[in-house]
Scaffold this motif. Structure first.
Motif, PDB file in Angstrom:
ATOM      1  N   PRO A  71      39.777  53.496  66.716  1.00 32.31           N
ATOM      2  CA  PRO A  71      39.956  54.495  65.530  1.00 32.31           C
ATOM      3  C   PRO A  71      38.665  54.932  64.953  1.00 32.31           C
ATOM      4  O   PRO A  71      37.795  54.132  64.933  1.00 32.31           O
ATOM      5  CB  PRO A  71      40.614  53.495  64.654  1.00 32.31           C
ATOM      6  N   ILE A  72      38.625  56.176  64.294  1.00 37.53           N
ATOM      7  CA  ILE A  72      37.529  56.600  63.845  1.00 37.53           C
ATOM      8  C   ILE A  72      37.250  56.285  62.510  1.00 37.53           C
ATOM      9  O   ILE A  72      37.964  55.963  61.622  1.00 37.53           O
ATOM     10  CB  ILE A  72      37.803  58.280  63.650  1.00 37.53           C
ATOM     11  N   PRO A  73      36.098  55.666  62.110  1.00 32.72           N
ATOM     12  CA  PRO A  73      35.550  54.950  61.029  1.00 32.72           C
ATOM     13  C   PRO A  73      35.961  55.938  59.817  1.00 32.72           C
ATOM     14  O   PRO A  73      35.940  57.039  59.866  1.00 32.72           O
ATOM     15  CB  PRO A  73      34.081  54.740  61.192  1.00 32.72           C
ATOM     16  N   ASN A  74      36.184  55.064  58.716  1.00 31.03           N
ATOM     17  CA  ASN A  74      36.197  56.034  57.374  1.00 31.03           C
ATOM     18  C   ASN A  74      37.546  57.165  57.505  1.00 31.03           C
ATOM     19  O   ASN A  74      37.494  58.094  56.734  1.00 31.03           O
ATOM     20  CB  ASN A  74      35.052  56.780  57.140  1.00 31.03           C
ATOM     21  N   SER A  75      38.345  57.047  58.365  1.00 36.53           N
ATOM     22  CA  SER A  75      39.264  58.118  58.562  1.00 36.53           C
ATOM     23  C   SER A  75      40.768  57.297  58.613  1.00 36.53           C
ATOM     24  O   SER A  75      41.205  56.757  59.442  1.00 36.53           O
ATOM     25  CB  SER A  75      38.866  58.867  59.894  1.00 36.53           C
ATOM     26  N   ILE A  76      41.766  57.976  57.926  1.00 43.05           N
ATOM     27  CA  ILE A  76      42.919  57.257  57.808  1.00 43.05           C
ATOM     28  C   ILE A  76      44.183  58.485  57.937  1.00 43.05           C
ATOM     29  O   ILE A  76      44.021  59.173  57.020  1.00 43.05           O
ATOM     30  CB  ILE A  76      43.266  56.399  56.616  1.00 43.05           C
ATOM     31  N   GLY A  77      44.723  58.510  58.920  1.00 52.31           N
ATOM     32  CA  GLY A  77      45.836  59.483  59.175  1.00 52.31           C
ATOM     33  C   GLY A  77      45.153  60.597  59.624  1.00 52.31           C
ATOM     34  O   GLY A  77      45.124  61.721  59.027  1.00 52.31           O
ATOM     35  N   ASN A  78      44.964  60.549  60.812  1.00 50.05           N
ATOM     36  CA  ASN A  78      44.135  61.514  61.644  1.00 50.05           C
ATOM     37  C   ASN A  78      45.248  62.627  61.859  1.00 50.05           C
ATOM     38  O   ASN A  78      45.554  62.926  63.065  1.00 50.05           O
ATOM     39  CB  ASN A  78      43.566  61.211  62.964  1.00 50.05           C
ATOM     40  N   HIS A  79      45.731  63.314  60.834  1.00 49.92           N
ATOM     41  CA  HIS A  79      46.864  64.584  61.150  1.00 49.92           C
ATOM     42  C   HIS A  79      46.111  65.981  61.436  1.00 49.92           C
ATOM     43  O   HIS A  79      46.411  66.501  62.350  1.00 49.92           O
ATOM     44  CB  HIS A  79      47.936  64.470  60.083  1.00 49.92           C
ATOM     45  N   GLY A  80      45.199  66.040  60.407  1.00 49.36           N
ATOM     46  CA  GLY A  80      44.511  67.411  60.439  1.00 49.36           C
ATOM     47  C   GLY A  80      43.593  67.652  61.797  1.00 49.36           C
ATOM     48  O   GLY A  80      42.483  68.101  61.378  1.00 49.36           O
ATOM     49  N   SER A  81      44.144  67.436  62.676  1.00 46.40           N
ATOM     50  CA  SER A  81      43.235  67.616  63.902  1.00 46.40           C
ATOM     51  C   SER A  81      44.186  67.769  65.155  1.00 46.40           C
ATOM     52  O   SER A  81      45.290  67.658  64.954  1.00 46.40           O
ATOM     53  CB  SER A  81      42.096  66.544  64.229  1.00 46.40           C
ATOM     54  N   SER A  82      43.702  68.002  66.502  1.00 46.67           N
ATOM     55  CA  SER A  82      42.377  68.139  66.858  1.00 46.67           C
ATOM     56  C   SER A  82      42.165  69.610  66.926  1.00 46.67           C
ATOM     57  O   SER A  82      42.743  70.211  67.646  1.00 46.67           O
ATOM     58  CB  SER A  82      42.044  67.320  68.140  1.00 46.67           C
TER      59      SER A  82
END
Lengths: 210, 638
Positions: free
Chosen positions: B147-158
């Motif tokens: 999981p990417i640090p400081n990032s929650i709900g990685n929707h706006g990617s990739s």
């Protein structure tokens, strides 16, 4: 009768001692070069086609090696892998005695051809032709015998039993699910050309005076 | 001249007469036949394009062919996939970590100079904040970052930049940061934050690492895209919660007519980090946009918009209105001018808000529920309409004066889709030079269009020919849950390997010859190195005892395409599949005594059923005195 016979012998003697003209020597030189070049080309190709191998598996026979087709010669390994099911021995250059002496004989024939160019006598051409023909026919016979042996020395414990067979030397043959196509290749054609050149060398000097 | 016109008129009348005389069913039949031929790929023939579509919460990526729309293969990414043994061998288990699912949304093909370069496909995991890289050399997942640090709900990617420098991501959710900090959702505005992340991609290997992040207000970033041409170096995201609601978002986040969308200068962000203008949070350099001007701008766009797609020229940026019946077209040259001239209508937390009227070229009344827009490179835009359930084709600017006065005139065509289209993809739309020709509508509901398969219904994907003036619905297929976006790649733009060449196998436990294979013991560590070849394992017997730590590495020594071997170990949940030239490894602690057959799971040959062996787990103190060899067994035959 005896007279006629000795006349024939004299003609034969004269014929064999005919000098070779420039054309004949050039033909012989070309023959030597052709033989030398042929070593780098496959003599024969076997092409195996089955439903699962629609592009076919290729096997190239060189005077000194067996080369599979495909990426990194993979077809040889594939053919050997398939053949293990019918108990055929793996094809490998080390088992082909011919592949050890063939390059040597090629060299010998080239030397003899060059010798004819230098000595420039019809008898050299006749020697060369006889030896070369013998070598050619022997090689084809030996190749056929190899094919016969591979197709008949099948391991009786192999998973799949098939009727012993001899792969076709020239033409097509159905072997289980494979169609085998076997044809001479550039190397063999070059050798044929070299034979023709030797014959032409003799022909062009047939009317020279001894 | 007059005669010609008369003749033409007669010809037209005859044509009309003929067509009206012809039986309706005959014409319909001919259309069906033409459509069938357009998508028909005869047995033995091949498709012209790959369709890589995301599998949503199945966690996988599906590969289909276009124009046939046939599903061809599945690329497992975020979830185990027994079919290819993914998630069972040590390497893929390690990539998956503790997660057994992910939510794949938006695949992005790697690009060079805004063109697909056929190297990698990146996909995001909305659920567990990860990004994965699929190598198009073998169509397999090679890295999962996160999981990417400081990032929650990685929707706006990739979203990939024009030379694959970065994968850009924005968060759908906001939480108190850094992760693990707890605050009351009632203090959402104050305590919660979103994030834009720049994931750096190694230009040689494709290896990803977190580069930097930009702290944002908790707006719920939705979707975006990256710039090219005039918008080179920029990226765009919509948001749907400028209200910063934290409960009943359905109502509370839909109060404003316009939400603030993000315009990010990622090159400026990269530069700011290089100049030390970032502070660290959880190991990542974080840019505070209030302190680093020029990195982030806002622009208001209606209403709760969804997609924000840059056109192939890089000049037009189109946002799908979702809750307003129009797409909003931004003119990037005007955006640039507004930034330079500081034509702002305010600011939010130190970030300038561009004046709407100064940057918008127009609002195109496409219909209800516009979500995503794609382009054919010929000046046309195609927008998916979730509520109207159709695809709308419309004309990008520049518009004529008449069109400007009445933008309904810019709407060219619409074709019904079945039903509720979410995403759509036009071949190569996100490159500078789209292939055009085909559009695939990814519909969220199939609602009984297929044979009845019970209550769990598939989604539908529809193939639309967009090469002519009018769009033509050609074919339909059903897809596993749940495509969110797709990429279309021309088959000739990629050269995958069909086998793993022997020389490239660097696995230290790989064995290629009988003599190298076997079982070795070191204390209670037992290592078995097996060869798999039609139709046997070598060795086909592994002796060990209870308490041993067993490592089994199986090398498929085949170099022939599609000669795949499996290794299924009974009652141990072990299932590996080795492609030609591949070595896979598993590791287990042996807890129960017994004799456990293992066998080839992937049908390989006429003697596939015979391809088997035994793992003999002796009770301590029993068995052969020397358990350090494989018993010398090498299988039947020779």
């Amino acid at each position: 009768m005896a007279r006629q016979f000795s006349g024939l012998l004299r003609r034969e003697f004269r014929f064999l001692h005919k000098p070779l003209n420039v054309w004949s020597r050039l033909f012989l030189l070309a023959a030597a070069v052709t033989i030398a070049v042929s070593i780098f080309f496959p003599l024969w190709k076997m092409h195996l086609v089955a439903p699962q191998y629609s592009d076919g598996l290729d096997l190239y026979i060189f005077p000194y090696k067996i080369q599979g087709g495909g990426f990194h010669g993979q077809h040889l390994a594939e053919i050997n892998n398939l053949n293990h099911y019918i108990g055929m021995k793996p094809l490998q250059a080390a088992d082909f005695m011919e592949m050890r002496w063939m390059p040597f004989v090629f060299g010998l024939i080239i030397l003899l051809t060059l010798r004819s160019v230098v000595f420039g006598e019809m008898s050299n051409v006749v020697d060369l032709f006889a030896l070369y023909s013998y070598f050619g026919l022997f090689s084809i016979g030996s190749f056929w015998y190899r094919l016969y042996q591979y197709g008949h020395n099948l391991d009786p414990h192999a998973p799949v039993h098939i009727q012993p067979f001899t792969p076709r030397l020239i033409g097509m043959k159905q072997i289980a699910n494979f169609r085998e196509f076997s044809y001479p290749q550039a190397g063999a054609y070059l050798l044929c050309v070299s034979v023709l050149l030797i014959v032409l060398a003799g022909w062009f000097s047939r009317k020279e005076r001894a | 001249m007059k005669a010609t016109i008369t003749l033409n008129a007669i010809a037209l009348a005859v044509a009309l007469g003929l067509s009206s005389c012809g039986k309706q069913t005959g014409t319909a039949q001919a259309d069906r036949a033409a459509n069938a031929l357009a998508s028909y790929v005869a047995p033995g023939e091949k498709d012209e394009y790959y369709l890589f579509y995301s599998g949503g919460h199945s966690g996988q990526v599906y590969v289909a062919g276009i124009p046939s729309l046939r599903h061809i293969s599945t690329i497992p990414v975020f979830a185990p996939y027994p079919g290819t043994g993914y998630g069972f061998d040590e390497e893929s288990k390690k990539m998956l970590g503790d997660f057994t699912w992910g939510d794949v949304h938006h695949p992005a093909l790697s690009q060079t100079n805004s063109k697909y370069d056929g190297r990698w496909l990146f996909v995001n995991d909305n659920a567990n904040n990860r990004i994965a890289r699929i190598d198009l050399r073998d169509f397999k997942t090679h890295q999962i970052l996160g999981p990417i640090p400081n990032s929650i709900g990685n929707h706006g990617s990739s979203f990939i930049t024009e030379n694959s420098e970065y994968i850009l991501c924005a968060t759908r959710f906001s939480v108190p940061l850094p992760k693990g900090r707890v605050a009351d959702p009632n203090d959402y505005e104050k305590e919660f934050n979103g994030m834009v992340s720049g994931i750096k991609v190694d230009p040689q290997t494709g290896e990803m690492k977190v580069g930097w992040q930009i702290l944002t207000p908790p707006f719920d970033w939705d979707l975006g895209s990256t710039g090219k041409g005039p918008s080179s170096g920029w990226a765009f995201w919509t948001s749907y919660n400028t209200e910063m609601a934290h409960d009943t978002l359905e109502v509370n986040s839909t109060q404003k007519d316009r939400d603030l969308c993000a315009i990010v200068n990622w090159r400026a962000a990269e530069k700011a980090v290089a100049e030390g203008k970032a502070s660290m949070m959880d190991g990542v350099p974080i840019i505070d946009p209030a302190k680093v001007p020029g990195v982030l701008y806002f622009v208001p766009i209606g209403k709760s918009p969804h997609g924000m797609d840059v056109d192939p020229s890089g000049k037009w940026v189109v946002a799908g209105g979702k809750l307003q019946p129009a797409t909003t077209v931004l003119n990037f040259e005007k955006v640039q001018a507004a930034i330079n001239n500081k034509t702002f209508e305010g600011e939010f937390r130190g970030v300038p808000i561009l004046k709407y009227e100064a940057v918008v070229e127009g609002e195109v009344p496409v219909g209800l529920g516009p979500l995503h827009t794609q382009y054919d490179g010929k000046g046309n835009a195609y927008t998916s309409m979730f509520i109207d359930s159709c695809i709308v084709k419309w004309k990008l600017p520049p518009w004529t004066d008449a069109e400007k006065k009445d933008l309904t005139k810019a709407v060219l065509d619409r074709v019904p889709a079945h039903f509720s289209t979410g995403h759509l993809v036009v071949a190569g739309s996100d490159t500078a030079h789209p292939y055009g020709k085909w559009c695939v509508a990814m519909n969220k509901l199939s609602a009984g269009r297929h044979i009845n398969v019970g209550p769990s219904q598939p989604e539908s994907s529809q193939l639309i020919d967009v090469s002519g003036d009018k769009m033509k619905m050609i074919a339909e297929a059903y897809t596993e849950p749940e495509p969110h976006f797709a990429q279309i790649l021309k088959v000739t733009d990629v050269q995958p390997n069909e086998i793993y060449p022997k020389g490239e196998n660097k696995d230290p436990n790989a064995v290629w010859e009988k003599a190298q294979s076997g079982v070795t013991r070191n204390g209670n560590q037992v290592t078995a190195r097996l060869m798999a070849i039609r139709s046997r394992y070598n060795p086909d017997r592994i002796d060990a005892q209870v308490g041993d730590e067993l490592t089994v590495a199986v090398t498929n020594v085949e170099q022939t395409r599609d000669m795949i071997h499996g290794f299924g170990l009974i009652e141990h949940n072990i299932n590996m599949v080795m492609d030609p030239g591949e070595t896979k490894t598993f590791h287990i602690k042996l807890n129960k005594p017994g004799v456990f057959p293992f066998y080839c799971t992937n049908f390989c040959s006429a003697l596939h059923q015979e391809m088997q062996g035994y793992l003999v787990v002796w009770k301590p103190g029993e068995g052969p005195s020397n358990l350090s060899t494989g018993g010398g067994a090498t299988g039947g035959g020779k």
